[in-house]
Design an enzyme around this catalytic site. Sequence first.
Site, mmCIF file in Angstrom:
data_model
loop_
_atom_site.group_PDB
_atom_site.id
_atom_site.type_symbol
_atom_site.label_atom_id
_atom_site.label_comp_id
_atom_site.label_asym_id
_atom_site.label_seq_id
_atom_site.Cartn_x
_atom_site.Cartn_y
_atom_site.Cartn_z
ATOM 1 N N GLN A 14 0.854 -1.193 0.000
ATOM 2 C CA GLN A 14 0.000 0.000 0.000
ATOM 3 C C GLN A 14 0.887 1.240 0.000
ATOM 4 O O GLN A 14 0.393 2.351 -0.123
ATOM 5 C CB GLN A 14 -0.869 0.025 1.257
ATOM 6 C CG GLN A 14 -1.817 -1.151 1.362
ATOM 7 C CD GLN A 14 -2.427 -1.226 2.761
ATOM 8 O OE1 GLN A 14 -3.407 -0.565 3.051
ATOM 9 N NE2 GLN A 14 -1.836 -2.026 3.621
ATOM 10 N N HIS A 20 -1.615 1.613 -4.083
ATOM 11 C CA HIS A 20 -1.990 3.030 -3.896
ATOM 12 C C HIS A 20 -1.079 3.997 -4.650
ATOM 13 O O HIS A 20 -1.030 5.175 -4.319
ATOM 14 C CB HIS A 20 -2.018 3.368 -2.388
ATOM 15 C CG HIS A 20 -3.060 2.601 -1.631
ATOM 16 N ND1 HIS A 20 -3.037 2.431 -0.265
ATOM 17 C CD2 HIS A 20 -4.192 1.943 -2.077
ATOM 18 C CE1 HIS A 20 -4.092 1.717 0.113
ATOM 19 N NE2 HIS A 20 -4.794 1.400 -0.967
ATOM 20 N N SER A 51 -2.329 -1.025 9.432
ATOM 21 C CA SER A 51 -3.404 -0.983 10.425
ATOM 22 C C SER A 51 -4.601 -1.798 9.955
ATOM 23 O O SER A 51 -5.414 -2.226 10.772
ATOM 24 C CB SER A 51 -3.817 0.466 10.682
ATOM 25 O OG SER A 51 -4.162 1.092 9.458
#
Length: 254
Positions: free
Chosen positions: A106, A124, A196
């Site tokens: 990411q 991303h 996370s």
Amino acid sequence: MNEVLQHAIAQAAAVLAGASRVAVLTGAGVSAESGVATFRDAQTGLWSHFDAQQLASQAGFSADPGLVWGWYMHRLAMVEAAQPNPGHRALAALAGHVQTLTLITQNVDDLHERAGSQRVLHLHGHIGRFHCNECGASYYLRPEDRQASLPPVCHLCNGYVRPGVVWFGEMLPDRILDEAWQAAERCDVFLVAGTSGVVYPAAQLPVVAQRHGACVIDVNTEPSLQSEYADIVLLGPSGETLPAVLAALPAQSG
Ligand code: BJW
Ligand code: ZN
């Protein structure tokens, strides 16, 4: 290193040694030990009054293009000054121990590539690439753009130039997401590190992998959303735990 962690490292090494297809999903925590702030810690100092979730959006860019541009230039400088850490290097080396390794990130930095990983699926995008927010034309960053109070302007359509990252509400690159999804469906082990797990669709990948029978390993300094369902949890900095897993792999594996 405590006994619980040592045991989890041995377990992780054992499942990786027996795996042919491994998929890895990394997040900002993997670059934290290189000095790149994690996404949800990115509002330090000058930026402490701003909401990263708002800055990383089309609405935030439209409302204050100069503010968003400055935030990205600040973070780009942080990435450029950073060096890969032992966690990035361990993941690059892991590719030599298994038949197939798909590295999905990411992160918008290039630290996996600089650590030697060959092909990285950037869900991303890339903080060092730029395109027009209106017409999509590609741009290179000029030295004078870095300190500018507004983003550069597209010479084709007068739109603002923006970083080549995926903001909230925007689609992820199709082919990259498809490839990541397939890797999740087909792998024996899905290793998640330094995320996370709050951002979708990336957060769905380990869930998909587990539903298809993979063993999920979560690496994080704190319990994360993945650690609630992961089969193995390594609680510690990825720059220490990932090299330890690599060192615990039997020499003949792969
Ligand atoms: C360490 C460590 C150490 C620290 N070692 N660990 C389904 C349900 C609900 C919402 C949605 C959904 N599907 C889509 C959405 C909407 C949205 C979303 O997920 N929202 C949630 C927040 C609720 N998703 C999207 O909009 C996505 N687009 C999309 O789905 O399109 C289709 C669609 C459109 C419209 C409507 C519906 C569907 C796009 C998401 C793009 C995310 N972009 C960002 C910004 C990129 C550019 C930039 O960098 O500025 O990507 S947001 C930000 O979060 C960034 C990161 O890649 C991403 C993930 O963060 P990450 O990596 O997990 O970092 P942190 O900081 O959160 O965590 C770090 C972790 O490391 C922590 O756990 C630490 O403990 C740990 N750590 N040191 C190991 N040394
Ligand atoms: Zn344009």
